[in-house]
Design an enzyme around this catalytic site. Structure first.
Site, PDB file in Angstrom:
ATOM      1  N   CYS A  77       0.836  -1.203   0.000  1.00 31.09           N
ATOM      2  CA  CYS A  77       0.000   0.000   0.000  1.00 31.09           C
ATOM      3  C   CYS A  77       0.876   1.260   0.000  1.00 31.09           C
ATOM      4  CB  CYS A  77      -1.003  -0.035   1.155  1.00 31.09           C
ATOM      5  SG  CYS A  77      -2.308   1.198   0.965  1.00 31.09           S
ATOM      6  N   HIS A 177      -3.943  -4.532  -0.069  1.00 28.51           N
ATOM      7  CA  HIS A 177      -3.486  -5.088   1.210  1.00 28.51           C
ATOM      8  C   HIS A 177      -3.553  -6.609   1.165  1.00 28.51           C
ATOM      9  CE1 HIS A 177      -3.026  -1.449   3.670  1.00 28.51           C
ATOM     10  NE2 HIS A 177      -3.994  -0.953   2.903  1.00 28.51           N
ATOM     11  N   GLU A 179      -2.470  -8.665   3.189  1.00 28.08           N
ATOM     12  CA  GLU A 179      -2.739  -9.186   4.548  1.00 28.08           C
ATOM     13  C   GLU A 179      -4.225  -9.164   4.889  1.00 28.08           C
ATOM     14  OE1 GLU A 179      -1.615  -6.215   3.826  1.00 28.08           O
ATOM     15  OE2 GLU A 179      -2.251  -4.697   5.287  1.00 28.08           O
TER      16      GLU A 179
END
Lengths: 196, 257
Positions: A77, A177, A179
């Protein structure tokens, strides 16, 4: 394999650490230049604004350390945006490892931030996206982006085409993202750890 | 194409997920972490955890469950309730939340919105608004301290004005909870959401009233919201998320697969 997450002082470090740990990979979070330099692979996370993040990295004395990394390094990001030459957000000079620049998205009547799940199309030869089908959804939250260009590894569209991922040499970054991107995100992190 | 989001909301009280009707009579639904995991696996696009007691009883609330959630789920989540300062927000974000949602404290001190924006970025700052349609004055009013019925206040803000104000101050997303509809499963307040949508340039999430799959279709098609939040229909098993997403996909509403 020694994986280090650069402690940029930004907010999403815990999520990135947990996501890597879910893959069974031990990871260290550090702002110690020696620990970062000795890593096999490095992740540069980031959320917030580009000027604030650059300020934090400078205060920690990490600008040169990150610039001179020669091992595979993944920006996430804002971490990806910081790898470029400059950002229009606060008109700040970035770390400059990838010869791109970050501009505010021009999306017409659509809402900003571009927030939510969107589909990507990756370059077929990109190891980072191996096994990730075109049209896979990733989670995005951003208002600034890198346009599609020579260093694009994957693209996305929201009012305009933009780079979902960029890379140059050992540096690569993703605008989304991983994650927080479900199974596709896990696969991408797995690819970075095992393929890149 | 950017998908519309389906967002289960888990109201948290004393570390358990609860659900009341029109903000009253809370009953325990279950433990937080297994429920969070279950929703992530079912295809929820995002989760909101609303600590409903926190803002109204002024105590320091144990938020250690935030990192337990962050450890196990791989979709974004937002934490609401009891976040009154930049420090409070920082702790929740460090524990792994992706966003913080501010409601009563933003009404008490609107400059908090700007401070959060400057410190953590616009993408972290969600403003929750509890909006009540008052029939006698024919206006939508913003309520404060809705977590505790005895302390609930009517603010001087009309909803549309507060929506404009929070955007100017740096909000990155707005969750509009239409209180008249909350928990009664008669459908989202399409008229209000469509009116607010017209002046909302950041993502807008509808909350309050979901009872059937058609309600989700209607709110996406008629109010053009970015996401739809619901609680009881999911917690009580009235609507299964995979079936809901397939139904909406069949209606040409973009859904993450």
């Amino acid at each position: 394999m020694k994986l280090v997450i650069v402690d940029t002082g930004c907010a999403n470090i815990a999520s990135v650490r947990f996501a890597v740990e879910r893959l069974g990979c031990p990871v260290t979070v550090s702002d110690d230049p020696e620990v970062i330099k000795s890593a096999d692979k490095v992740i540069l996370p980031g959320v917030g604004s580009a000027p604030a993040a650059m300020q934090k990295i400078e205060t920690k004395g990490l600008i040169t350390v990150v610039r001179e990394l020669s091992q595979p390094t993944l920006g996430i990001c804002l971490g990806m945006q910081l790898m470029t030459r400059q950002s229009e957000e606060g008109h700040v000079a970035c770390l400059g490892m990838i010869a791109s620049e970050v501009k505010r998205m021009q999306v017409g009547n659509l809402r900003l931030p571009h927030m939510g799940w969107n589909t990507i199309t990756a370059n077929p030869d990109s190891p980072l996206f191996e096994g990730i089908a075109d049209g896979s959804y990733f989670y995005f939250v951003h208002s600034f982006a890198v346009s599609v260009g020579d260093y694009t590894l994957a693209r996305c569209e929201y009012g305009m085409p933009f780079s979902a991922s960029i890379g140059q040499g050992n540096f690569m970054g993703v605008q989304f993202h991983p994650e927080r991107s479900g199974e596709a995100g896990s696969r991408l992190l797995h690819n970075f750890i095992s393929q890149c | 194409m950017l998908a519309r989001r389906i967002i289960p909301c888990l109201d948290v009280k004393d570390g358990k997920v609860v659900k009341g009707v029109q903000f009253r009579n809370h009953e325990i639904v279950g433990d937080i972490v297994p429920l969070a995991e279950q929703y992530a696996l079912a295809g929820a696009d995002e989760l909101v955890f609303y600590d409903i007691t926190a803002s109204s009883d002024a105590r320091v609330v144990d938020k250690s469950w935030v990192s337990r959630i962050a450890e196990v789920i791989n979709i974004p989540f937002c934490v609401a309730g009891g976040i009154k300062s930049v420090e409070d927000a920082g702790k929740v974000l460090e524990m792994g939340a992706d966003k913080v949602s501010i409601n009563s404290p933003a009404l008490a001190d609107p400059s908090l919105i700007t401070k959060l924006h400057d410190q953590f970025g616009q993408q972290c700052v969600v403003i929750g608004i509890d909006s009540y349609f008052d029939q006698s004055s024919n206006t939508y009013q913003v309520k404060q301290f809705t977590g505790d019925e005895k302390r609930t206040l009517t603010t001087g803000w009309q909803t549309a004005d507060w929506v404009k104000e929070v955007q100017q101050r740096g909000a990155g997303e707005i969750v509009l909870n239409c209180m008249n509809q909350d928990g009664v499963r008669q459908g989202y307040d399409i008229a209000q959401l469509a009116a607010i949508r017209a002046s909302c340039q950041v993502p807008l999430i509808a909350s309050g009233g979901a009872g059937t799959m058609e309600h989700f279709k209607a709110v996406f098609e008629q109010a053009d919201v970015d996401g739809a939040l619901a609680a009881s229909v999911f917690h009580k098993g009235i609507i299964a998320i995979p079936a809901l997403k397939q139904y909406l996909r069949d209606q040409q509403i973009p859904m993450r697969s």
